[in-house]
Design a protein around this motif. Structure first.
Motif, PDB file in Angstrom:
ATOM      1  N   HIS A   1      57.948  61.638  20.342  1.00 22.08           N
ATOM      2  CA  HIS A   1      58.012  60.850  18.826  1.00 22.08           C
ATOM      3  C   HIS A   1      56.931  59.864  18.920  1.00 22.08           C
ATOM      4  CE1 HIS A   1      60.622  62.784  15.962  1.00 22.08           C
ATOM      5  NE2 HIS A   1      60.939  62.569  16.939  1.00 22.08           N
ATOM      6  N   TYR A   2      55.022  59.769  19.444  1.00 13.95           N
ATOM      7  CA  TYR A   2      54.481  59.511  19.895  1.00 13.95           C
ATOM      8  C   TYR A   2      53.584  58.280  18.697  1.00 13.95           C
ATOM      9  CZ  TYR A   2      49.689  58.742  22.098  1.00 13.95           C
ATOM     10  OH  TYR A   2      48.486  57.545  22.261  1.00 13.95           O
ATOM     11  N   LEU A   3      53.650  56.940  19.118  1.00 13.51           N
ATOM     12  CA  LEU A   3      53.075  55.752  18.225  1.00 13.51           C
ATOM     13  C   LEU A   3      51.638  54.926  19.337  1.00 13.51           C
ATOM     14  CD1 LEU A   3      56.114  55.228  16.298  1.00 13.51           C
ATOM     15  CD2 LEU A   3      54.118  56.312  15.904  1.00 13.51           C
ATOM     16  N   HIS A   4      50.670  55.251  18.779  1.00 15.43           N
ATOM     17  CA  HIS A   4      49.442  54.251  19.449  1.00 15.43           C
ATOM     18  C   HIS A   4      49.381  53.558  18.339  1.00 15.43           C
ATOM     19  CE1 HIS A   4      45.099  54.110  20.887  1.00 15.43           C
ATOM     20  NE2 HIS A   4      46.053  53.608  21.855  1.00 15.43           N
ATOM     21  N   GLN A   5      50.430  52.531  18.507  1.00 13.37           N
ATOM     22  CA  GLN A   5      51.109  51.056  17.483  1.00 13.37           C
ATOM     23  C   GLN A   5      51.579  51.000  17.919  1.00 13.37           C
ATOM     24  OE1 GLN A   5      52.780  53.098  14.394  1.00 13.37           O
ATOM     25  NE2 GLN A   5      51.360  54.103  14.433  1.00 13.37           N
ATOM     26  N   SER A   6      50.936  48.944  18.319  1.00 12.52           N
ATOM     27  CA  SER A   6      51.468  47.676  18.768  1.00 12.52           C
ATOM     28  C   SER A   6      52.745  47.797  17.409  1.00 12.52           C
ATOM     29  CB  SER A   6      50.661  47.067  18.382  1.00 12.52           C
ATOM     30  OG  SER A   6      49.808  46.518  18.014  1.00 12.52           O
ATOM     31  N   HIS A   7      53.676  46.987  18.038  1.00 14.56           N
ATOM     32  CA  HIS A   7      55.165  46.639  17.338  1.00 14.56           C
ATOM     33  C   HIS A   7      55.321  45.763  17.439  1.00 14.56           C
ATOM     34  CE1 HIS A   7      54.709  51.039  17.520  1.00 14.56           C
ATOM     35  NE2 HIS A   7      55.201  51.197  16.683  1.00 14.56           N
ATOM     36  N   PRO A   8      55.716  44.658  16.760  1.00 14.18           N
ATOM     37  CA  PRO A   8      56.385  43.709  16.633  1.00 14.18           C
ATOM     38  C   PRO A   8      57.824  43.333  17.123  1.00 14.18           C
ATOM     39  CG  PRO A   8      57.215  43.997  14.237  1.00 14.18           C
ATOM     40  CD  PRO A   8      55.640  45.563  14.586  1.00 14.18           C
ATOM     41  N   ILE A   9      57.897  42.438  18.243  1.00  8.13           N
ATOM     42  CA  ILE A   9      59.410  42.021  19.525  1.00  8.13           C
ATOM     43  C   ILE A   9      60.553  42.485  18.377  1.00  8.13           C
ATOM     44  CG2 ILE A   9      59.808  40.172  18.724  1.00  8.13           C
ATOM     45  CD1 ILE A   9      60.567  42.264  22.080  1.00  8.13           C
ATOM     46  N   GLU A  10      60.747  42.580  16.698  1.00  5.09           N
ATOM     47  CA  GLU A  10      61.989  42.800  16.264  1.00  5.09           C
ATOM     48  C   GLU A  10      62.229  44.696  16.107  1.00  5.09           C
ATOM     49  OE1 GLU A  10      59.846  40.980  15.008  1.00  5.09           O
ATOM     50  OE2 GLU A  10      60.852  39.125  14.540  1.00  5.09           O
ATOM     51  N   GLU A  11      60.704  44.921  15.916  1.00  8.07           N
ATOM     52  CA  GLU A  11      60.519  47.168  16.111  1.00  8.07           C
ATOM     53  C   GLU A  11      61.786  47.324  17.061  1.00  8.07           C
ATOM     54  OE1 GLU A  11      60.188  48.593  13.324  1.00  8.07           O
ATOM     55  OE2 GLU A  11      59.624  50.255  13.707  1.00  8.07           O
ATOM     56  N   LEU A  12      60.868  46.850  17.887  1.00  9.18           N
ATOM     57  CA  LEU A  12      61.479  47.321  19.493  1.00  9.18           C
ATOM     58  C   LEU A  12      62.271  47.575  20.149  1.00  9.18           C
ATOM     59  CD1 LEU A  12      57.904  45.890  22.028  1.00  9.18           C
ATOM     60  CD2 LEU A  12      58.075  47.736  21.109  1.00  9.18           C
ATOM     61  N   VAL A  13      63.063  46.076  19.668  1.00 10.20           N
ATOM     62  CA  VAL A  13      64.894  45.765  20.022  1.00 10.20           C
ATOM     63  C   VAL A  13      65.254  46.642  19.355  1.00 10.20           C
ATOM     64  CG1 VAL A  13      66.604  44.182  19.950  1.00 10.20           C
ATOM     65  CG2 VAL A  13      63.897  43.337  20.534  1.00 10.20           C
ATOM     66  N   SER A  14      64.806  46.909  18.189  1.00  9.75           N
ATOM     67  CA  SER A  14      65.646  48.174  17.307  1.00  9.75           C
ATOM     68  C   SER A  14      65.466  49.717  18.230  1.00  9.75           C
ATOM     69  CB  SER A  14      65.100  48.258  15.988  1.00  9.75           C
ATOM     70  OG  SER A  14      65.338  46.988  14.824  1.00  9.75           O
ATOM     71  N   MET A  15      64.552  50.061  18.649  1.00  8.61           N
ATOM     72  CA  MET A  15      64.298  50.647  18.875  1.00  8.61           C
ATOM     73  C   MET A  15      65.176  51.394  20.858  1.00  8.61           C
ATOM     74  SD  MET A  15      60.092  52.087  19.528  1.00  8.61           S
ATOM     75  CE  MET A  15      59.460  51.611  17.446  1.00  8.61           C
ATOM     76  N   TYR A  16      65.112  49.318  21.731  1.00  4.00           N
ATOM     77  CA  TYR A  16      66.037  49.524  22.689  1.00  4.00           C
ATOM     78  C   TYR A  16      67.236  50.038  22.572  1.00  4.00           C
ATOM     79  CZ  TYR A  16      62.069  46.961  25.049  1.00  4.00           C
ATOM     80  OH  TYR A  16      60.497  46.138  25.240  1.00  4.00           O
ATOM     81  N   LEU A  17      67.692  49.880  20.945  1.00  7.98           N
ATOM     82  CA  LEU A  17      69.713  49.258  21.120  1.00  7.98           C
ATOM     83  C   LEU A  17      69.446  50.623  20.931  1.00  7.98           C
ATOM     84  CD1 LEU A  17      69.814  47.328  17.857  1.00  7.98           C
ATOM     85  CD2 LEU A  17      70.732  47.254  20.633  1.00  7.98           C
ATOM     86  N   ILE A  18      68.528  51.745  19.986  1.00  6.81           N
ATOM     87  CA  ILE A  18      68.648  53.387  20.502  1.00  6.81           C
ATOM     88  C   ILE A  18      68.572  54.486  21.439  1.00  6.81           C
ATOM     89  CG2 ILE A  18      68.963  53.696  17.745  1.00  6.81           C
ATOM     90  CD1 ILE A  18      66.244  55.260  18.123  1.00  6.81           C
TER      91      ILE A  18
END
Ligand code: G6P
Length: 466
Positions: free
Chosen positions: A346-363
Motif C-alpha cells: 500500500h503505497y502513498l505518495h502523500q504527506s500525512h498529519p502526525i495523528e495519522e502516522l501514529v495510527s500507522m505506527y500503532l498497527i
C-alpha cells in the motif's frame, strides 16, 4: 505581533519555518513543514515568548509579515524563485545533500549555485543580526546555512552562536572534493559550539578542519584565527510525551483499527515512513520484500507492507528517478502478488498529519527504517514511542544516527539484500514476548533523550562557551 524594533534573546535560524503555507482550493492554510528538523525543534520553541524562528515560508517571493505559531514568533525570510533553484534545489540539495550522504548520487559543483548560497546565507545572517537582542543566543541549523555563523560573528560579536548539523558530516576524503571546502569550514567556525548527531560525524568534522585549516584541536576544542569553537555529538530526540499521548488517544486508536481493517486485517503489517529520498533505501526494502514473496518465505495473504513516501524535492536531480523506480517496483509487486481488491504493498505518495502516522505506527508489527545513510532518523524513535506494550520489531539500518542509540533494534546493512531479507523474515515471525526486551530497552532510550533534553544539553553547553 512583533514590531520592527522588537529584539529577541533567543533566535533560531533554519532554512524553513516550522510551518508552510499550502493552498486548498481558494483557501490558504498553514501545515507543518516536512522533515525531522522541524518536528524536533518545534516543541523546544513552543510557548517561548522570548524566541523567534527565522526561516523561509516555503513559497518563493517576499517573506511577508512576521506571525505567531504555538506561542512563539516566526520571521519569514524572502527567497526568490531564482534563488530557490540555485540555492535550495542547487547548492543545498544537489551539492551538499548528496556529498554529505556519502555521494549516493554524484554531487554537482556549480559556481552560480555557490554564489546564490553565499547571497542567501548573507540574508539569513542579516535578518538574525537585526532581530537578536544584545548578548542574545542564536542557534543556526543545518546544511543550508553553513556560512551564517561566520557572517553573524563579523556583524555581531556580542552574540553567543551555536550551529547544529542535522545530517551526517561525511568522511574527510569525500568532504575535500568540495571546491569551497575552506569557506564552509570558516563559516562554521564562526560558531561558539558546533553540534553533530554522532561521534563519527564529530570525528569526520575535526579531521576535515585539521586538514583544511591546520587549526589546533585539543579534545573537542578547535582554535583557529584567534577564536575557540567547541565541537560535540548531541543526538537529537523527539517530543516523546506528545507522541505517546497521541498513541493513547482513543480517536487515534480507533483510526488505527480502521486502517488495519482496510488493509484486509493481515496477520502482519510492515511499515515504512520516509520522505521520498534516494538516501532512505526504499528501493532496497521493496526489492527484499519482493524476493521474500517470490521465494515464499513471506506470504501475501498474511503480510501487508504500507509504504508512506512523503513528496520531497521533486525538481532536484535523483528524486524523479527514485520516484519512478519505487513506483515501478510497487506496481510490479502488486501485479505479481496482489489479489483483486487487495494489493500487498500500500503505497502513498502523500504527506500525512502526525495523528495519522501514529495510527500507522500503532498497527505496524514490523517497522522498516533502512536508509543507506541518515543523520539520525526520527521515524525510528517515533515508532518506539508508540509501543507502550513493548510489542513490535524495529528493523534499523546501521547507517543511521539512531542505530548508535537504539542498539537493540534489528540492525541491518541495507546494501546487503540477503541480510535485509533475513532480518525482515525473522522480524515478521517474532512473537510479542520475544520482541519485548529489545523494545523495552529502546523505549528507555527514547524516553530519556527527548527533543527538549537535546536542546537543553546543547544550549547548556553553549552557555558555558566563553
Ligand atoms: C531533512 C533536513 C532538513 C530538511 C528536511 C526536509 O530533515 O535535515 O533540514 O528541512 O529534510 O527537506 P526539505 O528540503 O523539504 O526542507
Amino acid at each position: 505581533m512583533a514590531t520592527d524594533e522588537q529584539k529577541w534573546s533567543f533566535v533560531v535560524v533554519a532554512n524553513r519555518l516550522p510551518v508552510r503555507r499550502v493552498r486548498e482550493g481558494a483557501v490558504a492554510k498553514l501545515v507543518p513543514s516536512p522533515g525531522g528538523l522541524v518536528s524536533a525543534l518545534r516543541p523546544v520553541m513552543s510557548g517561548n515568548p522570548d524566541a523567534v524562528w527565522v526561516g523561509w515560508s516555503g513559497v518563493p517571493g517576499p517573506g511577508g509579515d512576521p506571525f505567531e505559531v504555538d506561542g512563539f514568533q516566526c520571521h519569514p525570510v524572502s527567497v526568490s524563485q531564482g534563488e530557490l533553484q540555485l540555492f535550495y534545489e542547487g547548492f543545498s540539495n544537489a551539492t551538499l545533500w548528496p556529498l554529505f550522504h556519502d555521494a549516493l548520487v554524484p554531487p554537482e559543483y556549480h559556481r552560480t549555485w555557490w554564489d546564490a548560497y553565499c547571497a542567501v546565507n548573507q540574508r539569513y545572517a542579516a535578518n538574525a543580526a537585526d532581530l537578536a537582542a544584545p548578548g542574545a543566543t542564536v542557534w543556526i541549523h543545518d546544511y543550508h546555512l553553513m556560512l551564517v555563523a561566520g557572517l553573524l560573528r563579523a556583524a555581531r560579536p556580542d552574540l553567543r552562536i551555536g550551529f547544529f548539523l542535522h545530517i551526517p558530516f561525511p568522511a574527510r576524503e569525500l568532504y575535500i572534493r568540495m571546491p569551497w571546502r575552506a569557506e564552509i569550514i570558516d563559516g562554521l567556525l564562526g560558531a561558539d559550539l558546533i553540534g553533530l548527531q554522532t561521534a563519527l560525524g564529530t570525528d569526520n568534522f575535526c579531521r576535515a578542519v585539521t586538514r583544511i585549516t591546520g587549526a589546533k584541536i585539543t579534545g573537542k576544542l578547535i582554535q583557529h584565527n584567534g577564536r575557540a569553537t567547541r565541537v560535540g555529538a548531541f543526538p537529537i530526540g523527539i517530543d516523546t510525551e506528545r507522541i505517546a499521548e497521541l498513541a493513547a488517544d482513543p480517536a487515534v486508536q480507533s483510526r488505527a483499527a480502521e486502517i488495519r481493517q482496510t488493509l484486509g486485517s493481515p496477520r502482519t503489517v510492515l511499515l515504512g515512513v520516509d520522505r521520498l529520498d534516494y538516501t532512505k533505501g526504499i528501493e532496497a526494502r521493496l526489492r527484499a520484500f519482493r524476493e521474500l514473496l517470490a521465494e515464499q518465505r513471506l506470504s501475501a495473504e498474511d503480510c501487508a507492507l504500507v509504504q508512506i513516501a512523503e513528496p520531497s524535492r521533486s525538481q532536484v536531480t535523483g528524486y524523479g528517478e527514485i520516484r519512478r523506480t519505487v513506483e515501478q517496483m510497487v506496481g510490479e509487486v502488486n501485479g505479481n502478488f496482489g489479489v483483486m481488491g487487495r494489493p500487498v504493498v500500500h503505497y502513498l505518495h502523500q504527506s500525512h498529519p502526525i495523528e495519522e502516522l501514529v495510527s500507522m505506527y500503532l498497527i505496524a508489527d514490523v517497522m522498516l527504517v533502512t536508509p543507506l545513510r541518515d543523520g539520525m532518523n526520527l521515524v525510528a524513535k517515533e515508532y518506539v514511542a508508540c509501543r507502550p506494550d513493548n510489542s513490535g520489531v524495529l528493523v534499523l539500518s546501521e547507517f543511521t544516527g539512531a542505530a548508535q542509540e537504539l542498539g537493540t533494534a534489528d540492525l541491518v546493512n541495507p546494501h546487503d539484500i540477503e541480510g535485509l531479507k533475513t532480518a525482515m523474515e525473522s522480524a515478521v515471525h517474532r512473537s510479542d514476548a520475544e520482541a519485548e526486551p529489545a523494545m523495552r530497552s529502546m523505549r528507555r532510550t527514547v524516553r530519556s533523550n527527548t527533543a527538549q533534553r537535546w536542546a537543553e544539553r546543547f544550549l547548556a553547553r553553549l552557555g558555558t562557551c566563553p
